[in-house]
Every structure is written in C-alpha cells, then in structure tokens.
Design a protein around this motif. Sequence first.
Motif, PDB file in Angstrom:
ATOM      1  N   LEU A 263       8.094   6.948 -20.273  1.00  0.00           N
ATOM      2  CA  LEU A 263       7.083   6.837 -19.221  1.00  0.00           C
ATOM      3  C   LEU A 263       7.614   7.351 -17.888  1.00  0.00           C
ATOM      4  O   LEU A 263       6.949   8.109 -17.183  1.00  0.00           O
ATOM      5  CB  LEU A 263       6.661   5.373 -19.079  1.00  0.00           C
ATOM      6  N   ARG A 266       7.800  10.968 -17.711  1.00  0.00           N
ATOM      7  CA  ARG A 266       6.470  11.541 -17.497  1.00  0.00           C
ATOM      8  C   ARG A 266       6.118  11.492 -16.008  1.00  0.00           C
ATOM      9  O   ARG A 266       5.630  12.465 -15.420  1.00  0.00           O
ATOM     10  CB  ARG A 266       5.431  10.735 -18.296  1.00  0.00           C
ATOM     11  N   VAL A 286      -2.541  15.112 -18.580  1.00  0.00           N
ATOM     12  CA  VAL A 286      -1.386  14.328 -18.161  1.00  0.00           C
ATOM     13  C   VAL A 286      -1.752  12.845 -18.027  1.00  0.00           C
ATOM     14  O   VAL A 286      -0.988  11.958 -18.370  1.00  0.00           O
ATOM     15  CB  VAL A 286      -0.843  14.960 -16.855  1.00  0.00           C
ATOM     16  N   GLU A 287      -2.986  12.607 -17.548  1.00  0.00           N
ATOM     17  CA  GLU A 287      -3.387  11.195 -17.397  1.00  0.00           C
ATOM     18  C   GLU A 287      -3.596  10.530 -18.739  1.00  0.00           C
ATOM     19  O   GLU A 287      -3.270   9.358 -18.916  1.00  0.00           O
ATOM     20  CB  GLU A 287      -4.671  11.106 -16.560  1.00  0.00           C
ATOM     21  N   PHE A 290      -0.275   9.763 -20.171  1.00  0.00           N
ATOM     22  CA  PHE A 290       0.325   8.636 -19.450  1.00  0.00           C
ATOM     23  C   PHE A 290      -0.253   7.318 -19.927  1.00  0.00           C
ATOM     24  O   PHE A 290       0.463   6.345 -20.145  1.00  0.00           O
ATOM     25  CB  PHE A 290       0.092   8.791 -17.947  1.00  0.00           C
ATOM     26  N   ARG A 291      -1.567   7.294 -20.080  1.00  0.00           N
ATOM     27  CA  ARG A 291      -2.191   6.039 -20.489  1.00  0.00           C
ATOM     28  C   ARG A 291      -1.638   5.579 -21.832  1.00  0.00           C
ATOM     29  O   ARG A 291      -1.320   4.405 -22.022  1.00  0.00           O
ATOM     30  CB  ARG A 291      -3.704   6.211 -20.565  1.00  0.00           C
ATOM     31  N   ASN A 294       1.879   4.388 -21.381  1.00  0.00           N
ATOM     32  CA  ASN A 294       1.859   3.121 -20.643  1.00  0.00           C
ATOM     33  C   ASN A 294       1.530   1.951 -21.575  1.00  0.00           C
ATOM     34  O   ASN A 294       2.122   0.885 -21.491  1.00  0.00           O
ATOM     35  CB  ASN A 294       0.816   3.221 -19.529  1.00  0.00           C
TER      36      ASN A 294
ATOM     37  N   ARG B  88       0.999  -2.868 -16.314  1.00  0.00           N
ATOM     38  CA  ARG B  88       0.363  -1.721 -16.937  1.00  0.00           C
ATOM     39  C   ARG B  88      -0.788  -1.215 -16.078  1.00  0.00           C
ATOM     40  O   ARG B  88      -0.924  -0.012 -15.834  1.00  0.00           O
ATOM     41  CB  ARG B  88      -0.144  -2.117 -18.324  1.00  0.00           C
ATOM     42  N   ARG B  91       0.372   0.483 -12.821  1.00  0.00           N
ATOM     43  CA  ARG B  91       0.953   1.799 -13.083  1.00  0.00           C
ATOM     44  C   ARG B  91      -0.129   2.839 -13.335  1.00  0.00           C
ATOM     45  O   ARG B  91      -0.079   3.952 -12.822  1.00  0.00           O
ATOM     46  CB  ARG B  91       1.886   1.726 -14.290  1.00  0.00           C
ATOM     47  N   ASN B  92      -1.118   2.438 -14.139  1.00  0.00           N
ATOM     48  CA  ASN B  92      -2.209   3.369 -14.438  1.00  0.00           C
ATOM     49  C   ASN B  92      -2.917   3.822 -13.170  1.00  0.00           C
ATOM     50  O   ASN B  92      -3.141   5.007 -12.941  1.00  0.00           O
ATOM     51  CB  ASN B  92      -3.241   2.693 -15.344  1.00  0.00           C
ATOM     52  N   PHE B  95      -0.730   6.076 -10.975  1.00  0.00           N
ATOM     53  CA  PHE B  95      -0.571   7.412 -11.537  1.00  0.00           C
ATOM     54  C   PHE B  95      -1.820   8.242 -11.292  1.00  0.00           C
ATOM     55  O   PHE B  95      -1.765   9.379 -10.833  1.00  0.00           O
ATOM     56  CB  PHE B  95      -0.296   7.308 -13.039  1.00  0.00           C
ATOM     57  N   VAL B  99      -1.949  11.658  -9.039  1.00  0.00           N
ATOM     58  CA  VAL B  99      -2.346  12.932  -9.633  1.00  0.00           C
ATOM     59  C   VAL B  99      -3.520  13.535  -8.866  1.00  0.00           C
ATOM     60  O   VAL B  99      -3.620  14.751  -8.730  1.00  0.00           O
ATOM     61  CB  VAL B  99      -2.704  12.743 -11.119  1.00  0.00           C
TER      62      VAL B  99
END
Lengths: 679, 577
Positions: A263, A266, A286-287, A290-291, A294, B88, B91-92, B95, B99
Amino acid sequence: MSGGGMRAGRGRGPMGGMGAPAAKAQNFGPSAKRLLGMLRPDALWIAVVVLFGVISVALSVVGPKLLGEATNVVVAGFISKDMPSGVTKAQVIAQIQASGNGQVADMLRGMDFTPGQGIDVGRLGWLIAVVLTVYIVSALFMWLQGRILNIVVQRAMHRIRMLVEDKLHRLPLSYYDRSQRGELLSRVTNDVDNIGQTLQQSMSQVVISLLTVLGVLIMMFSISPLLAVIALVTIPLTIVITVLVARRSQKLFVAQWAATGVLNARVEETFSGHAIVKVYGHQRDVETAFRDENDTVYRASFGAQFVSGIIMPAMMWVGNLVYVAIAVAGGLQIANGSISIGGVQAFIQYSRQFTQPLGQLGSMANLLQSGVASAERVFELLDEAEESPDADPALSVPADASELAFEDVAFRYLPDTPLIGDLSLAATPGSTVAIVGPTGAGKTTLVNLIMRFYDVDSGRILLDGVDTRQMTRADLRARTGMVLQDTWLFSGTIRENIAYGRPEASEEEIMDAATAAYVDRFVHALPDGYDTLLDDEATNLSAGERQLVTIARAFLADPRILILDEATSSVDTRTELLIQRAMSRLRTDRTSFVIAHRLSTIRDADLILVMESGSIVEQGTHDELLAAQGAYWRLYNAQFEAPVLDSGAPPVPAMAGGVPAAADAVGEREVPDAAEGVN
Amino acid sequence: MLGRLLVRYLRPGWPLILGVLVFQIAQSLASLWLPTLQADIIDDGVLKGDIDFIWRTGGIMLVISLGQIVCAVVAVYFGSRLAMGMGRDVRNDLFHRVVSFSQREVGQYGAPSLITRNTNDVQQVQMLVQMSATLMVSAPILAIGGVIFAIRQDVGLSWLMGVSVPVLLVIVSLIVVRMVPAFRAMQRRIDRVNQIMREQLTGIRVVRAFVREREERARFEKGSADVMESGVRAGNLMAIMFPAVMVVLNVSGAAVIWFGAFQVQAGDAQIGTLFAFLTYMMQILMGVMMATFMFVMIPRAAVCATRIGEVLDTEPSVTAPDTAAEVPAPVGRVVFDHVDFAYPGADDAVLHDISFTVEPGTTTAIIGSTGSGKTTLVGLIARLFDVTGGQVTVDGVDVRAYDPDELWRRTGLVQQRAFLFSGTIASNLRYGDEQATDEQLWEALEIAQATEFVEAMPEQLGAPIAQGGTNVSGGQRQRLSIARALVHRPEVYIFDDSFSALDLRTDAALRHALAERIPDATRVIVAQRVSTIQHADQILVLDHGRIVGRGTHDELVATNETYREIVDSQLSAKEAA
C-alpha cells in the motif's frame, strides 16, 4: 502493596505490538558480548548499579512480608478484642474447640494473640515505620541505579558513535564506492540508533526483573511452599499462552507488514509521479487498485491487532486464576492454621510482583534480538579494512609546487577489467589539461588518482618531481582543489561553506573569494545574506548558485593544482555563463585538470586527453588532434546537427563492485541527482 | 481537529463503539467484583470456619474471571474493527483527495509530506483509537468503579483515596509533562547527528580533498555530545518515574493498614474489608497511571490529525467541468492568449501576459533562466495548473472546458525528472496506451533511441523496473518516458527539458527521429541547450515570466541580446554561424 501492575515506560510488549518482525542476529552470543564490552570503561559504575539494584530489590521484596506481619497484628487485635482478658490463648482455643467450632479453633491455634488485648499499637506502629523506611530506601536506591545506568548507557552510545565516525575517516574510498549509499547510511544511523534504544530500554529492566523474580521466589517459598507451587503454575501457563498467541499473531503481523508495504509503495509511487498519473489518465485505475490494497491491509491488520490484543486479557485471566487459587487455597490454609492471614496477603502481593517482570522479560526478547542484530552490522563496519597508512617519514614539496606528471601509470579497479595502462603525461605549471570523452569511469579515475583517493597499481604520479605516494595524503590534498559536478555543501551558512576551503581565512579573504566566483551578486539578494543557512534539501539556492559557492570555496583554498568538472546540466543558462567565467578565472596561474564539456575550454587547453572506454586514446592540442582525424575528431563532429553513425567506442559495461557507479556510457551525460527548483 | 476527524469517521461505526463500551464496562466490573468476593472469603469463610463457603465463593470467582476474559476479548474485537476500519476509511479519502489535486496543491505540500500524511499520520491516529478502545475506556472505569467499590467496603477509609490519588496524579503528570518534550528534544538531536553523518558520507570526497577530517570529527563530536546530554536528561525522568510511583503505591498500602487498624479496633471494619480496600486502592492507582500514559499519546495523534485534516480540507484547484464542451477533431494547435499565472497570495505573478500560437505540426521551443516560469507555462497546456488570467486553448477550445480525459488524450507530457513506475518496461510503455501491441512498443523505443539498451537486457520488454525507475540510468529513464509518450500518440507533445541527460549525439538523433516519424505532431520543447532548439520553427525566450524574445534562431541571434549571450556561452562562434 508493591510491585503489581504497570511498569513505567513506553508501552511495548503486549500492548499493541505493531513492530515489524525483528531482524535476527547471526551470532547472537559473540555480538551481544561485544556490545556489552562497549560498557567496559564504566565497569566500576556498572558494579555500583548492580549493587544498588540488589539492595533495592532485596528491600522491596522484604516489604510485603513485613506488611503481612503488620496485618497479622491487626488480625490478632481483631480476634482478641472481643475476648475476655486474663484468659490464656490455650484456654480460649480449648473453649472454642469444645463448643464444636473445630475449624475456628484450628485457625486460632496458628495465630499469635493475647486475649483481650486488642491491637498492639506499639508493635503495629513499629512495623509500619519499618515498612515505610524499607520502601522509601528501596525506591531511593532504585532511582540512583536508574540514573547511573542511564549515564553509563549514554556514554557507551557516545563512544560507539565516535568509533563509527573515526572509522569512516579511515576507510578507503573504494569502500564507499562499492557500498550502496542507502545501506551504509542506514548502518551508521538507524542501526546505531537501534542499539541505543535497545541498551536504554533493556539494560535496566533486565537486571531488575531478573533480581525481582529471584527474590520473590525465595520469599514465596519462605511463607508457604504449597502456595508458591500454585503461583509457579503461572509460568508455564504464561509461556504457553504467549507462544500460542504470538505464533498466530506473528503470521498475521507479517501479512500486515507485507500488505502495508504494498500500500505504501502505491502511495509513494502515485504521489511522486502525480503529474504522470493524471496526464496519462490513470486516476481511476490507481484509485481502484488502492481501494483493493487498502482492504487487504484492513483485513490483515484487524486480524493481527485482534489476535495480539488477546494477550493482555489472557495474561490478566491467568493472573486472576492464580488470585482465585491463592484466595481459596490460602483461605483453607488459614482455616487450618498453617498460614497467617498476613501471610496470604503478602503472598498475593508477591504473585503480582512475580508475573509482571516475567512478562517484561518476554517482550524484551524481540528488542534484544533486533538490537544485537544492529550491533552486528555496526561491528561489521568497524572491522572493515582501512586505508594504507601514510608514508613515514614523508617527503614534501615547496609551497608553490605545481608541476604534475604521470609516469607509466597503470591502474584498474578490478583485476580482470583493464583500465589505464602505461599512461604518461606532463602538465607544466599553470597549464590547463582538458579531459574529454563520453561518460565513463575513465575521467573520474584520473581525479581519483591525482587526489590519491585510489593509489596507482604501477608507475608514479609526480608533483614537482616527488612521488605523491611519498607525501602524506593531507599534504598532497592541501595543494589540490576540487570543483566537482555534484556540489557538496553542508548545513551551515554560506559563509561557513566558503570558509571550508580554508578555515583560518579572514573575512576579507572570504569576501574576495565570493566576489571572484560571482557569489556576491546573488547573496546580496538573499534576506540573510552570507548568514543564510543552507538546508539539507538545499532549496534556497539553485543548482547553479550552489556550484558558484563551491567555486568560491576553491578560490579561498587557493590551491596550486586544480581539478574541475565542467558538467553542469540542469543549470539555467544565465548562471551557467557565470560559472564558466568563474571557472576560467579560477584556472589562471594554476595547473588545472578539467573534465571539459565546453568547446571553448577544450579548444584553449594546453593539452587535451581523449578518453574512451577508460583508456586515454589520444593526447595533443586541439589543432593536432583535429588533424589526426581520430577519436577527438569524431567527438568534435558530434557537436553538429547531423548524427554521426556510431562507429566509435563500444558501451562500457557497468562494473560490479570496486568501481564508482557510472552511468551507461553510450548516449549519456552524467546528470547530478540534486535537482534544481521548478523552472 | 482530532476531535472533528474522530467524530466524522467513527460516527458510522457507532454500534461498534457501543459494543466496546458495554463489554469494557462489563469486563471492568468483573475485575472490580473479585476483591469484594475475596473479602467475603476472609470475613465469612475463614474467620467463621466455613470451609464450604470458601469453596463456593472460590467457584463464583472462577466463573466471574471467565466472564471477564470473554468480555475483554469481545471488547478487543470491537475495538480493533473500529480502529482499523477508521484507518482504512481515512486512507481511502486521503488518497482520493490527493489524486484529485492539481500540481499546485501537490507542490504546496510536497510529495514526501503527502506520502507521510497518508501513511504514518494515519497510523498514529489509528493507534490512538485502538489504544483508547482497549485501555482508555477501562482505565477510568477501573479508577471510578474502584472508588465506588472501595467506598462501599469501607467509608471510613475513603479519605485515603482522596489523598493518594491526587498525589499520584500530580507526580505522574509532572514527570510525563516533562518527559514528552525531553524525548522530542533528544530525537531532534539524534536527527541532527544523523544529518551530519549523512553529509559526511555524501561528501566524503570533498571532506578528504579539503583535508577537513578533523573539523568534521569535531562537528560530529559536538553533535554526539549533545545527544548524550539530552539522553541523560530524558533518561533521568524515566528513572524517577518507577520509584516515585512505587513509593506512592506502597505508602498508600501501609497507610491503609495503619488507619484500617483503628477502624478494626473500633469495630467499624472487618478484616476482609481491609484486604479488599487494599486491592481497590491499588486498582485505582493503576487505573490513574494508565490513563495518564494514554493521555501522552493524544498530543502526538492530534498533530497527525491536523495534518490529515489540512489535506482533506484542501479543495483541488483544477476540476473537471460540469459538462464537457464539444471539441473538434484533434489537430494539435495550441494558443496562449494573454495568459497570466500567479500563485494565490503571491505578490509576483509567475507568468505575465503570455501570448503565442503553436501551429499544428510545428516545433516551438522555450528557453530561459531559472524561475522564468517555463515548466509552469507548459504545465498549463495539460491543465496541471489553471491560468489566473487569459486562456489556453487546444484546437480552439479552452482547456478548462474539455473533458479531462479527452484533453489528456491529445497531450503527452515528458518531464525533466523522468518518472517510471514499478513493473516492466512494457508495462511502463503501455501506461501511454493499454492496448499497444509489442510492435508499437518497439517502434516507440526505436524513435526514442532506446532500442539498444532494451535489447541488451535479458528480458527485453519484460525487464523489471524498480519504483521510480531507479534501476536504470537517468538517460535511459528519459528515453523510456519519451517512448511512453510516443506510445500515447498525442497530437501535442510537451517536452519539459527532457533531453538534458542525453549527450549531443543522441539528442540530435532523437530529434531527427521525431521530426521524421511524427512529422504531424505539434512539439513544445523546453530546453537549456541551444543545440536542442536551434532548428525549432519558433523560439520563445522567457525572462521572469515574460516573453522577451520570439523568432527563429537566426532572427534571435541577430536581434536579441539575451539569446545571443546564451548562445555564446554554449557554442563557439564557428558553430553558431
């Protein structure tokens, strides 16, 4: 009650141990011994620490028993106060026995009381006073030994750091070139820090914990062997639980660390390459990735936290089981008179005082492993071979010596990769020697040899006729100045950085050097001027300005022999102009070796060395070499638009080990990694 | 900020919070009940000779302790779910937010800081929630519950708690409050010493060349001595903690016995009561201490929460339009129309009144000194930034009106510091176009002058690339990122000083290949070397954000002094002619 409960300290151990799986030492025993040896200069103080520790623990261990005695006094008073006075103990007991309460009679038989007396306040007072004294003195000694130990550890750490520092200055440059920068850095920073942490945390705790466990065991057995055995049951139980849970949680922790690593990679990649991600339209990909990653982290970390979070309740439960067992068994024993109430009370205290250090020692194991592993790596460094010593007695040359000659010099970094063979050249005082050629180990090698960063395999390098190997390195280097492509400045002020060239220089001389190198201009635009602190990332000066400062530094050093590297990509054109002029000024009246990139420099040089694949293939002046239509001629033509078919040198293979890391030879210029600010 | 963050992310998990509370309370209650039962054993069992009672009560205690561990485990379960789930979610969101940032926001924080916030900072907050759920709930319950139970046992001795608890609180707080800054100071000095070490390693050649070993050693020694000094100070505080706490605990215990004795004498208390009281006293003090330690974690987590909140509250400055405009077929014409750009709050604009046109299929070069705004300028084309005045149009449509995907289809950016992703050469090239065939990849590599070194690798297209592309040299990285842009096949290529790591020969070959193989593409080149831009159709000379020269190379040499200066410094008079 003493002993029970939390240890003051940064909660490691069972409380949420989120540490990475500890690195294992390869030779735990010898390395640990050597690490402890670092403390030897303070051996006397260590003896004092141990002595104080023993005193402190001995006292603290005696406390509960004394307190138990006090309790017994109270109990005796309680029992006896309602009894008629003037009767003897035996008579009372007989009476109670006769009335059918055999159980109570049994208990009373084991007690020490005088009917009708009530609480013996005098004795109680005396016992309490002793207890208070014991505890306070114990705490005092504990505190003292903690302070002394702390000082001893800090001094040992200082010693270790200085050993590393001294070693770094004695290691040959070849070591630096073949080591990975990041790895070496980690060794001298992270590993050293880790040793410090380990010593700090483990030293005091290990000694005290061991002594406590021992002392408590002794006391417990002295009160009641039966109860002691019951208490001892905790040990295997604790171990079993810890091992079982630890094994499961270790697996989960490893999984958590792996998932977190993925993670974090990334995140790092995406944020570092942010512009590219967007401009190529990969935002959504990319998202999504990541999810998913995660979620994996969530699952893994939840599992790890949960399983390891069970340790504490489980330990508590074991503690409670023992508590219950002792309460019951103790109660029974009191009832049949084989132990006093105070004894049971003391025992409960002891059992708490016993389990806690055990847990501490357990969580220490990981820390010790990791600390000794770090120590091993540091020792490895300390054991590395050092540079050959300077010649003794050493020769020297007059202060203005500036004639440098190579006489049949041969050198190679690796035995099976030829480099320089049979090189002879003479640089007359004040002349400029330009070294040209595609990027490769060749050009830096000459620098390495002149500065005696590496020594020649055969042949000699002569300074005013004296073999440089016969001089001390310091002497030789004091006469040579370097301005390299990768501008090294340290985190001090601009003034300090310039003064690095010659610390004894006066303010006036520093200013002269700064002016000569065009540093003065831009420094005046800075708010703090010459007192501007250069920071680590060097964001306050551009790459070009940093280069100018290094030139000023070289001016101040005022060497007779100069080594210049002209490569200055990523520098804006204006500053490049200034650098060019400054370098040209610097070269006046000095014998210079220039790794040249500018045509103007090359053309005006007194001697040009053309290097290819690490060897010198041509020597001469510009006109001579053009006429020869050899390697130089080919290089010269490449300045023009029409690309010439590459019939020249084959690519230099990246040499493994022992060679300065070089860029791929063909099609490359060396690019310094320090980037300039945004254009 | 910490509070806000916690509320926002923990609220949806309220059943879990409830679960944690319920089971922690139950667990603590169980813990608190045991000493009372033990007191009963003494008073009603032992002293009365009732053996059965002892056994019975013992059995009850066993059951309760079993219940306790079950509750504790369930509480840990809920707590872990809560904490990890929050981590979690944060972080989501972080991110996603980062982005969506434009280059301006990324530049504002810096990529390293953003990375730390999305990794370490979240970790800290997560750990705080985890600790709270387990310890921070049970500690106060133990303390308060302990007080209640203790009073229940013996009111007469309760005043003792009123003394020892505050004393303990004061002592521990005093020490802890000093300890946190002491450790922070020690860490700062350790960082400093490591920095010196780092500098010495990086500049070892310079240090030896200037024969500064002794000075360096002295500099380091001072740093190390500083660490030693602050380490001693921090350690002294640690050394005091345990003994001080022990003294308070033990003196309290002794006091209970002493004062309790008189109560017993007067018939106001039982023996068992004394026992229980003692145990409760210890539990209370333990609870207080644990709670104090936990409070140490809060400031640190609060700092992290603030950093996280900052990012979450930052709105991206470049957003997609609500409805994308209709765009004509891609041709590759770029127009800058009186463009200004300034960072918000800055006095000076980075770009002033920039106007120029790049006709399709032509090459426009931009040259200028540092700080002249070159990278920002070309960044405006791909909407890495948005203009603050004027407009940038691609194929006649303002870039802000484009559907971002369409805009990025038409533009290809090659940065100065080439960035590659971990994977293979093929995966990196396909970043430009997922559907590209191997032949297309090889073609792109050929144009980018990269065929030779890729073929030399054993796995060729499958050769592994490390994160950031660090396992290939700078020049190879640049050529691969050029190839990536070629695979993307945009109408407008933006080369932001992307030839700097190539030597003159390769530079020339590459530009030739570009001219030959993609003649219809529009090329905008930012460069430092005159030889790179010499043959561009249009050269713009930028100085402090303004265009100070415009024309072809020959025109500029004749008319523009700045340009002439630059040329002179790089080529000899013969070549410039």
